[in-house]
Design a protein around this motif. Structure first.
Motif, short mmCIF file in Angstrom:
data_model
loop_
_atom_site.label_atom_id
_atom_site.label_comp_id
_atom_site.label_asym_id
_atom_site.label_seq_id
_atom_site.Cartn_x
_atom_site.Cartn_y
_atom_site.Cartn_z
N ASN A 243 0.82 -1.21 0.00
CA ASN A 243 0.00 0.00 0.00
C ASN A 243 0.85 1.26 0.00
O ASN A 243 0.53 2.25 -0.68
CB ASN A 243 -0.93 0.00 1.22
CG ASN A 243 -1.96 -1.11 1.17
OD1 ASN A 243 -2.21 -1.69 0.12
ND2 ASN A 243 -2.55 -1.43 2.31
N ILE A 244 1.94 1.23 0.76
CA ILE A 244 2.84 2.39 0.84
C ILE A 244 3.49 2.65 -0.52
O ILE A 244 3.56 3.79 -0.99
CB ILE A 244 3.90 2.17 1.93
CG1 ILE A 244 3.24 2.26 3.33
CG2 ILE A 244 5.03 3.19 1.82
CD1 ILE A 244 4.12 1.76 4.45
N ARG A 245 3.92 1.58 -1.16
CA ARG A 245 4.55 1.74 -2.48
C ARG A 245 3.53 2.17 -3.53
O ARG A 245 3.81 3.01 -4.38
CB ARG A 245 5.24 0.44 -2.89
CG ARG A 245 6.40 0.01 -2.00
CD ARG A 245 7.47 1.05 -1.92
NE ARG A 245 8.65 0.59 -1.17
CZ ARG A 245 9.25 1.29 -0.23
NH1 ARG A 245 8.76 2.49 0.11
NH2 ARG A 245 10.31 0.83 0.39
N SER A 246 2.31 1.61 -3.46
CA SER A 246 1.27 1.97 -4.42
C SER A 246 0.87 3.44 -4.29
O SER A 246 0.46 4.07 -5.27
CB SER A 246 0.04 1.08 -4.22
OG SER A 246 0.34 -0.26 -4.50
N ALA A 247 1.01 3.97 -3.06
CA ALA A 247 0.68 5.37 -2.82
C ALA A 247 1.80 6.31 -3.25
O ALA A 247 1.67 7.53 -3.14
CB ALA A 247 0.36 5.59 -1.35
N GLY A 248 2.91 5.74 -3.73
CA GLY A 248 3.99 6.56 -4.29
C GLY A 248 5.10 6.92 -3.32
O GLY A 248 5.96 7.74 -3.66
N PHE A 249 5.16 6.30 -2.14
CA PHE A 249 6.19 6.63 -1.17
C PHE A 249 7.36 5.66 -1.29
O PHE A 249 7.18 4.44 -1.33
CB PHE A 249 5.62 6.57 0.25
CG PHE A 249 4.55 7.60 0.50
CD1 PHE A 249 4.88 8.91 0.82
CD2 PHE A 249 3.20 7.26 0.40
CE1 PHE A 249 3.89 9.86 1.04
CE2 PHE A 249 2.21 8.20 0.62
CZ PHE A 249 2.55 9.51 0.94
N ASP A 250 8.59 6.22 -1.34
CA ASP A 250 9.77 5.38 -1.50
C ASP A 250 10.62 5.35 -0.23
O ASP A 250 11.83 5.09 -0.28
CB ASP A 250 10.61 5.85 -2.68
CG ASP A 250 11.10 7.29 -2.54
OD1 ASP A 250 10.77 7.95 -1.52
OD2 ASP A 250 11.83 7.77 -3.44
N VAL A 251 10.04 5.61 0.93
CA VAL A 251 10.77 5.57 2.19
C VAL A 251 11.45 4.21 2.35
O VAL A 251 10.86 3.17 2.08
CB VAL A 251 9.80 5.85 3.37
CG1 VAL A 251 8.60 4.92 3.35
CG2 VAL A 251 10.52 5.73 4.71
N PRO A 252 12.72 4.18 2.77
CA PRO A 252 13.39 2.90 3.01
C PRO A 252 12.70 2.13 4.13
O PRO A 252 12.42 2.69 5.19
CB PRO A 252 14.81 3.30 3.42
CG PRO A 252 14.99 4.69 2.90
CD PRO A 252 13.64 5.33 2.98
#
Length: 315
Positions: free
Chosen positions: A261-270
């Motif tokens: 979900n985090i990646r699908s929302a566009g966030f690239d936080v490690p």
């Protein structure tokens, strides 16, 4: 091979070995298994506290890691001490000891059931759950035809037991090997700045506290927390963390789903994932969404800083 030997080898053996290994790793206590024996179903009695997992597939029954309350208290205190590097002297099971015992039980069940799945033994196990009411025991004994018991003696503490309550079974045999690993390393080399904001995501408050203590010793004090995957996504959106540690198995939204979900929302936080389950399919799934490493629990106060610091890399 007798039925007891078959059940012990195929079903119980991974739980026994993981139990003793996790006892040593998470409490510094030494345990040894005794001889396997058949309990009389009619005489079987609840000892006071148990971590259970339902078994389905080629066996219908329940795995039960079974303690007298005083043994559970002693082990729970030791888990707390080794995770948090603080002295604990509770005399009865409370919320803090329950959390500690839950973490220990989850580690054992997670690793043992992962070995079962890895070797295609065709048994399925439910998420671990806890029984601490003698009135609940009758429903677990309903339809049980055999009770296989293995005592575990803990040096200086007492005993706990593994019971396999068997309703029906299709006997099979298989060899099990224990595999040791601390995880999948972070491939990056640039250290995360000590003023970075780090989000800890785990439904265990004890694990979050242990990680927070370790990070503080490493100079990281800008820490925020979430207790499930849904909250994690909200905090990523609202708090913009620089780095994350996230458990996989949680009560609400699991970490692998939250990662997606985090990646699908566009966030690239490690993000570094945490789990007692070392299943390669799960690791590959997480890697496919982009992670900065995967740590296999348990994480202890004695070695936590050495493990964690090797994952605090961003590029």
């Amino acid at each position: 091979m007798s039925s007891v030997d078959t059940i012990y080898k195929v079903i119980l053996y991974p739980f026994i070995t993981e139990s003793i290994a996790s006892l040593k790793a998470m409490t510094n206590l030494s345990g040894a298994s005794g001889d396997t024996f058949m309990d009389n179903v009619d005489d079987f009695r609840f000892k006071g506290y148990a971590v259970c997992s339902d078994v389905t597939g080629n066996l219908d029954g329940v795995i039960m890691m079974h303690h007298y309350p005083e043994t559970a208290v002693a082990i729970g205190n030791s888990v707390c001490e080794n995770m948090l590097n603080e002295k604990y002297e509770f005399t009865e099971i409370n919320e803090e000891l329950s959390n500690a015992l839950a973490e220990w039980g989850n580690t054992i069940v997670g690793r043992a059931t992962d070995l079962h799945s890895r070797y295609n033994l065709e048994y399925n196990f439910s998420s671990p759950y806890f029984v601490n009411d003698v009135n609940d025991m009758s429903k677990y004994l309903e339809g049980v035809k055999e009770v296989v018991t293995v005592p575990i003696t803990v040096e200086g503490v007492g005993r706990y037991y593994f019971n396999l309550l068997v309703r029906s079974v299709n006997y099979q045999s298989a060899g099990i090997k224990r595999e040791e690993s601390t995880g999948i390393a972070n491939p990056h080399t640039k250290n995360l700045p000590t003023d970075a904001k780090i989000l800890l995501v785990d439904d265990s408050s004890m694990i979050r506290k242990a990680l927070k203590n370790i990070l503080s010793k490493l100079g990281y004090n800008n820490i925020i927390e979430a207790d499930d995957g849904s909250t994690a996504l909200t905090m990523v959106k609202e708090q913009n963390p620089d780095f994350m540690f996230m458990d996989v198995v949680m009560n609400e939204v699991n970490g692998n789903q939250a990662l997606q979900n985090i990646r699908s929302a566009g966030f690239d936080v490690p993000i570094v994932m945490l789990s007692s389950v070392t299943d390669k399919t799960l690791i590959d799934e997480c890697a496919g969404y982009g992670i900065s490493g995967f740590i296999f629990k348990p994480i202890q106060a004695s070695n936590g800083a050495d493990i964690i610091k090797n994952y605090l890399k961003i590029a």
